[in-house]
Write a protein that holds these residues in place. Sequence first.
Motif, mmCIF file in Angstrom:
data_model
loop_
_atom_site.group_PDB
_atom_site.id
_atom_site.type_symbol
_atom_site.label_atom_id
_atom_site.label_comp_id
_atom_site.label_asym_id
_atom_site.label_seq_id
_atom_site.Cartn_x
_atom_site.Cartn_y
_atom_site.Cartn_z
ATOM 1 N N VAL A 74 0.832 -1.203 0.000
ATOM 2 C CA VAL A 74 0.000 0.000 0.000
ATOM 3 C C VAL A 74 0.866 1.252 0.000
ATOM 4 N N ALA A 75 1.964 1.198 0.771
ATOM 5 C CA ALA A 75 2.812 2.381 0.915
ATOM 6 C C ALA A 75 3.573 2.708 -0.357
ATOM 7 N N HIS A 76 3.861 1.710 -1.183
ATOM 8 C CA HIS A 76 4.721 1.953 -2.339
ATOM 9 C C HIS A 76 4.044 1.688 -3.678
ATOM 10 N N TYR A 77 2.791 1.192 -3.671
ATOM 11 C CA TYR A 77 2.124 0.892 -4.932
ATOM 12 C C TYR A 77 0.721 1.478 -4.933
ATOM 13 N N ILE B 26 3.842 2.051 -9.199
ATOM 14 C CA ILE B 26 4.473 2.619 -8.005
ATOM 15 C C ILE B 26 3.804 3.954 -7.686
ATOM 16 N N ASN B 27 3.589 4.227 -6.403
ATOM 17 C CA ASN B 27 3.004 5.507 -6.017
ATOM 18 C C ASN B 27 4.103 6.526 -5.720
ATOM 19 N N ARG B 28 3.702 7.675 -5.217
ATOM 20 C CA ARG B 28 4.650 8.766 -4.993
ATOM 21 C C ARG B 28 5.749 8.365 -4.009
ATOM 22 N N ARG B 29 5.364 7.673 -2.911
ATOM 23 C CA ARG B 29 6.355 7.279 -1.910
ATOM 24 C C ARG B 29 7.387 6.320 -2.503
ATOM 25 N N VAL C 256 10.962 3.767 -14.909
ATOM 26 C CA VAL C 256 10.097 3.673 -13.736
ATOM 27 C C VAL C 256 8.858 4.518 -13.999
ATOM 28 N N VAL C 257 7.694 3.884 -13.932
ATOM 29 C CA VAL C 257 6.423 4.574 -14.149
ATOM 30 C C VAL C 257 5.659 4.589 -12.829
ATOM 31 N N ALA C 258 5.184 5.743 -12.430
ATOM 32 C CA ALA C 258 4.468 5.894 -11.156
ATOM 33 C C ALA C 258 3.222 6.724 -11.370
ATOM 34 N N ARG C 259 2.240 6.461 -10.535
ATOM 35 C CA ARG C 259 1.044 7.306 -10.493
ATOM 36 C C ARG C 259 1.088 8.121 -9.212
ATOM 37 N N PHE C 260 1.067 9.433 -9.379
ATOM 38 C CA PHE C 260 1.171 10.315 -8.229
ATOM 39 C C PHE C 260 -0.181 10.614 -7.604
ATOM 40 N N GLY C 261 -1.251 10.304 -8.289
ATOM 41 C CA GLY C 261 -2.580 10.598 -7.775
ATOM 42 C C GLY C 261 -3.428 11.251 -8.834
#
Length: 762
Positions: A289-292, A299-302, A365-370
Amino acid sequence: MEWLGLNILAELPPTGQILLNCRHNPFLVLLAYLVACAGSFAMLNMAERVSHVEKPSAQRQWRLLGAFCLAGGIWAMHFISMLAFETPLKTYYDLPITGASLLIMLVAALFTMNTLGQTELRAMQYLQASTCIGLGIAGMHYTGMSAMHSNAVQYYQTSLVLFSIVVAIVVSFAALLLARHFRNGGGMFHQLLKYIASLVMGAGIVSMHFTGMWALTLVVPIGSTLELPMTDNSLHLSLTIALITLLIIASSISAALADKKLQSKEHDLLRVNALLSQLDQARVSLQQVAHYDALTNLINRRGFNQIFAEKLAEQTHSKGMLAVMFLDIDHFKRINDSLGHDAGDELLQVIAGQIKNATRSHDDVVARFGGDEFCILISLNNRDEARQLAQRIMQKMKEPIALVGRRMVMTTSIGISVFPDDGTTCDELLKNADLALYQSKGNGRNSLNFFSSNLKTRATLELQLEEELRTALAEENGLELYYQPIFDLRNGEVAKLEALVRWQHPQHGLLSPDRFIGIAEANGLIAELDTWVLRRACQDLARLSHNGCEQLKITVNCSALNLCREELPGEIDHALRSAGVAPHRLELEVTENALMGNIDVTVALLKKIRALGVSLSIDDFGTGYSSLAYLKRLPLDTLKIDRSFIQDVPNSPQDMEIVQAIIVMAHTLRLQVVTEGVETVQQYALLEQQGCDFVQGYLLSRPVPLRDLRPILDQLNQRKSVSTVDFIQLYPGRDTDGSMLQDLFVDNPGYRASASVAQPVR
């Protein structure tokens, strides 16, 4: 009937001596009762252990031990009670028969414990089990009585024998119920209830024994020799039996308590192990939850920040390059508003897959920030690689997406910053990529931009202006209202003043609204700014009224963001009351696009404002998306034609026709018409001929502060009629560009343009 030397159903003999002076030793009776209570308490504890242990072997062990405790307690109670029975005869006990009575009691006790070991019992099963157990206790009692030998013959009263059997069954039934009840539970109160139940059960067991003794009658046949007891060792024997029985019971109870504590510790250990396992699972879940991101599994912002820091350290050490890309889906809010958030979530999942497929899966690296914001981190050798990847993503985004029965194409805006050119820290690179994204949005979206230093300069300046504007509003220092006259073509006087806010900045000089209104709207200051303008305009109108301008109106602009606030009517009313200004002298100007945002809410709010007596005007008409269907629903008084339609008049016949059509339409809807941006006499003359009600523009006056307003009002109000058509006819060729007529109109206070003939000022 004689059974084992007991005459149960037989009548007393007509001859013989009945012994009447038999009695019981009260001390031994009390001792027997205590032993019965101890056995009952042990049985309750063993039944509890049987229900709590899980292994079948342990359950058999505790059932067997409970049976021995119960059988030993009841049998010892019976034997001690027999020793408490004192007769004037020599009495002894047959050992085999005594042992048989103990065996009978042991069988009954085993049956009792097996019954208690069952998971559920119905009422009939309780009755059957208690009957069997009661008969076993009665059998033990009367078998034990037959082991007592003396010169006397034992006769029993049948009714009392049956009553003793009933008592034994009732006591057994009660014992089963209590044992079933107390096998679960804990705490001091539960333990106290168990002690009380043991005392009650012991009393029931003792009462059964003495009911059987009550039925006994000892008869000494005539002619028998009475042998008196030589010595009485009943006390010693009773104490010995009681001590042995109590030691066995106490050992069993101690074992039960020790096993209970051990099992509790085992359960605690199992719970601890289970908790540790759950904590491990929770740690893994929390890490996920903290990283995805739960929706897209990116991957999330953290998690991105953690990887970003690691890669940045690697590239710093190897002197490589990194690119940070911020992606924002263009107009994504429309999807949520029109199709719902579920459709929006589904679309985000598809877009996340498209972005992932467009990148290099092994390194990027692809991430979703929100929300609809994504971020990509790539290692590269030159800036072109970042541009190519961004273009590939934009091309991938243009592939049609099937969503809720529709096929739609989305676009994205991208901002890029490059390490080490655009920054050396994570925060700096992310902030610069965000600035580049902001630039892409400002350029019409569906584009990409690299960070440049001028973006940072502009952002810094806007941040500074935001802070200074906030201070200016709080301290009411630096902001000032300028007023531009609105001329009434019907009576040739200034009828209204439009309040326009200006900001006298200490470094940048006088700033127009287009320089800071956007900053106020973007940072939540627009409501406070509009309220300040409204309050100051009402105060200035009150000052003008005291100087002889009692008929003037003031128009105040209202931001689109402020128009949706329910507090707005109350703020308008408070400003009018505080300044002592009549509501009909205030006109609120709202833009066309602001009215169309949420038509139902807007109409309701405008009606509340109109109910105060305030006039309403639609500003910049013709530049938005309004229609007649909406326009006729709005409680408006005035329509203001945008300057874009008048600036090419009279050179543009098309614009002239549009202006004429708007004037006719507005008058049809019973709306007054104001045309802004009037800068030439030709424009003035055309509007006058077309029946426009009011004009506003540089031809009359530029916006001026309140201190400079009165001379301009006096000059405009003193002009008299001069026909622009007649002037051109009288002086042909002298005003080919309108400059001479404009000079006459503006510079000569003795004349004004109108549809009538030129007349001197009186």
